[in-house]
Design an enzyme around this catalytic site. Sequence first.
Site, PDB file in Angstrom:
ATOM      1  N   TYR A  30     -27.505  12.555  21.009  1.00  0.00           N
ATOM      2  CA  TYR A  30     -27.752  11.406  21.905  1.00  0.00           C
ATOM      3  C   TYR A  30     -26.665  11.385  22.995  1.00  0.00           C
ATOM      4  O   TYR A  30     -26.965  11.166  24.169  1.00  0.00           O
ATOM      5  CB  TYR A  30     -27.757  10.119  21.080  1.00  0.00           C
ATOM      6  CG  TYR A  30     -28.105   8.870  21.844  1.00  0.00           C
ATOM      7  CD1 TYR A  30     -29.282   8.773  22.583  1.00  0.00           C
ATOM      8  CD2 TYR A  30     -27.264   7.754  21.827  1.00  0.00           C
ATOM      9  CE1 TYR A  30     -29.604   7.609  23.280  1.00  0.00           C
ATOM     10  CE2 TYR A  30     -27.580   6.589  22.505  1.00  0.00           C
ATOM     11  CZ  TYR A  30     -28.751   6.521  23.238  1.00  0.00           C
ATOM     12  OH  TYR A  30     -29.065   5.368  23.927  1.00  0.00           O
ATOM     13  N   SER A  68     -28.308   4.771  31.047  1.00  0.00           N
ATOM     14  CA  SER A  68     -27.476   5.648  30.227  1.00  0.00           C
ATOM     15  C   SER A  68     -27.086   4.844  28.992  1.00  0.00           C
ATOM     16  O   SER A  68     -27.915   4.159  28.390  1.00  0.00           O
ATOM     17  CB  SER A  68     -26.260   6.122  31.038  1.00  0.00           C
ATOM     18  OG  SER A  68     -25.387   6.885  30.252  1.00  0.00           O
ATOM     19  N   LYS A  83     -27.386  11.537  27.058  1.00  0.00           N
ATOM     20  CA  LYS A  83     -26.922  10.500  27.987  1.00  0.00           C
ATOM     21  C   LYS A  83     -25.843  11.047  28.930  1.00  0.00           C
ATOM     22  O   LYS A  83     -25.732  10.597  30.072  1.00  0.00           O
ATOM     23  CB  LYS A  83     -26.436   9.264  27.228  1.00  0.00           C
ATOM     24  CG  LYS A  83     -27.572   8.497  26.518  1.00  0.00           C
ATOM     25  CD  LYS A  83     -28.657   7.995  27.480  1.00  0.00           C
ATOM     26  CE  LYS A  83     -29.654   7.057  26.812  1.00  0.00           C
ATOM     27  NZ  LYS A  83     -30.761   6.640  27.717  1.00  0.00           N
TER      28      LYS A  83
HETATM   29  P1  NAP Z   1     -36.523  -0.269  22.733  1.00  0.00           P
HETATM   30  O1  NAP Z   1     -36.801  -1.719  22.710  1.00  0.00           O
HETATM   31  O2  NAP Z   1     -36.769   0.485  21.485  1.00  0.00           O
HETATM   32  O3  NAP Z   1     -37.328   0.403  23.941  1.00  0.00           O
HETATM   33  C1  NAP Z   1     -37.445   1.775  24.122  1.00  0.00           C
HETATM   34  C2  NAP Z   1     -38.579   2.003  25.107  1.00  0.00           C
HETATM   35  O4  NAP Z   1     -38.651   3.398  25.454  1.00  0.00           O
HETATM   36  C3  NAP Z   1     -39.930   1.618  24.518  1.00  0.00           C
HETATM   37  O5  NAP Z   1     -40.652   0.908  25.487  1.00  0.00           O
HETATM   38  C4  NAP Z   1     -40.573   2.958  24.247  1.00  0.00           C
HETATM   39  O6  NAP Z   1     -41.982   2.950  24.311  1.00  0.00           O
HETATM   40  C5  NAP Z   1     -40.023   3.751  25.421  1.00  0.00           C
HETATM   41  N1  NAP Z   1     -40.286   5.177  25.271  1.00  0.00           N
HETATM   42  C6  NAP Z   1     -39.867   6.028  24.308  1.00  0.00           C
HETATM   43  N2  NAP Z   1     -40.381   7.255  24.531  1.00  0.00           N
HETATM   44  C7  NAP Z   1     -41.134   7.175  25.663  1.00  0.00           C
HETATM   45  C8  NAP Z   1     -41.896   8.092  26.403  1.00  0.00           C
HETATM   46  N3  NAP Z   1     -42.045   9.379  26.040  1.00  0.00           N
HETATM   47  N4  NAP Z   1     -42.512   7.664  27.551  1.00  0.00           N
HETATM   48  C9  NAP Z   1     -42.401   6.381  27.937  1.00  0.00           C
HETATM   49  N5  NAP Z   1     -41.709   5.457  27.259  1.00  0.00           N
HETATM   50  C10 NAP Z   1     -41.080   5.852  26.141  1.00  0.00           C
HETATM   51  O7  NAP Z   1     -34.996  -0.005  23.082  1.00  0.00           O
HETATM   52  P2  NAP Z   1     -34.129  -0.389  24.390  1.00  0.00           P
HETATM   53  O8  NAP Z   1     -32.796  -0.751  23.905  1.00  0.00           O
HETATM   54  O9  NAP Z   1     -34.871  -1.342  25.252  1.00  0.00           O
HETATM   55  O10 NAP Z   1     -34.025   1.034  25.086  1.00  0.00           O
HETATM   56  C11 NAP Z   1     -34.201   1.214  26.473  1.00  0.00           C
HETATM   57  C12 NAP Z   1     -33.139   2.158  27.004  1.00  0.00           C
HETATM   58  O11 NAP Z   1     -31.855   1.586  26.799  1.00  0.00           O
HETATM   59  C13 NAP Z   1     -33.114   3.529  26.323  1.00  0.00           C
HETATM   60  O12 NAP Z   1     -32.959   4.527  27.326  1.00  0.00           O
HETATM   61  C14 NAP Z   1     -31.866   3.471  25.442  1.00  0.00           C
HETATM   62  O13 NAP Z   1     -31.300   4.736  25.233  1.00  0.00           O
HETATM   63  C15 NAP Z   1     -30.981   2.576  26.283  1.00  0.00           C
HETATM   64  N6  NAP Z   1     -29.867   1.927  25.559  1.00  0.00           N
HETATM   65  C16 NAP Z   1     -30.089   0.946  24.647  1.00  0.00           C
HETATM   66  C17 NAP Z   1     -29.012   0.350  24.010  1.00  0.00           C
HETATM   67  C18 NAP Z   1     -29.186  -0.760  23.023  1.00  0.00           C
HETATM   68  O14 NAP Z   1     -28.259  -1.067  22.292  1.00  0.00           O
HETATM   69  N7  NAP Z   1     -30.318  -1.423  22.982  1.00  0.00           N
HETATM   70  C19 NAP Z   1     -27.704   0.768  24.290  1.00  0.00           C
HETATM   71  C20 NAP Z   1     -27.510   1.779  25.205  1.00  0.00           C
HETATM   72  C21 NAP Z   1     -28.587   2.346  25.848  1.00  0.00           C
HETATM   73  P3  NAP Z   1     -42.954   3.076  23.026  1.00  0.00           P
HETATM   74  O15 NAP Z   1     -43.288   1.666  22.645  1.00  0.00           O
HETATM   75  O16 NAP Z   1     -44.130   3.841  23.525  1.00  0.00           O
HETATM   76  O17 NAP Z   1     -42.183   3.785  21.938  1.00  0.00           O
END
Ligand code: NAP
Length: 274
Positions: A146, A132, A150
Amino acid sequence: MKTWLITGCSSGFGQRLARAAVQRGDQVIATARNVKTIEELVAPFGGRMLALPLDVTDAAAAKAAVEKAVETFGGFDVLVNNAGYGLFGAIEEGTAEEYRPMFEVNVFGLIETTKAALPILRRSGGTIVNMSSGAGIAGSGGAGYYNAAKFAVEGISEALAGELKPFGIRVLIIEPGPFRTDFLGRSITIAANEMPEYAASSRKHYRETNNGHQAGDPDKAIAVILRAVDADDAPLHLPVGPAAHSIAERKLASFRRDIDAWRDITIATDFDQP
Ligand code: NAP
């Protein structure tokens, strides 16, 4: 030893978690919508990490990934629904073409991947980790779509936690604040129709100035997830990082104030007793 199935392993939390889990001796089914993006991740780990294609918007692909995982490792006991991206913009600015695909990934993709995994997890027991966000705890201007996605993840996860308890399956809701992954770089879309009326709640500047400078160290968040998956007493909700904790504290306090403020008025709604 645990066996993990993780979505969205091409970068960020998914990639780091996959690597950390296998480095400590677990087995990992790492998935990504373009499997080429995880070839390098998987290469050093031989038979203990399997790379599979999975676009979470494709329910048939989720079933195929689960079948392949069973064929290779006999099953898995941790599912991590990590794949996701954000959409910034005021509600009036966003269009259906922008917000529907975001719900397809963050919400419906999570549902279909979970449904594909449940027949296996019900057999073995285990843990579902749902990614989340602090944005899933409290809504704020400029992030409403968003927030909504979430919040849906939170509701589904809370319901699953009760539903799956009899099968020995736990649910953990990970609620990170800002962490330095690719999220603000390539995993945020901004509504194209920017209206000057909403300049005050615009997140564009936030994105530009914070990308690459987020206070959160993603490896430390991964350590929290590993610890929670191993622990018997990890709580359902895990706000990760001080910013997410503050959001949770503020939400609890304002929710408390709201339900107390009009208590007498809002509870006086049952039929009058004869
Ligand atoms: P990230 O490095 O941009 O990674 C996002 C990942 O999601 C990438 O591997 C992307 O793959 C994948 N993705 C997007 N659409 C997809 C689909 N249709 N099928 C399969 N994979 C898909 O960012 P992250 O921070 O690691 O994000 C991971 C999770 O953490 C997300 O759910 C995000 O909402 C959550 N989150 C992040 C933060 C933060 O500050 N970083 C804070 C709160 C929550 P592609 O390479 O194919 O695009």
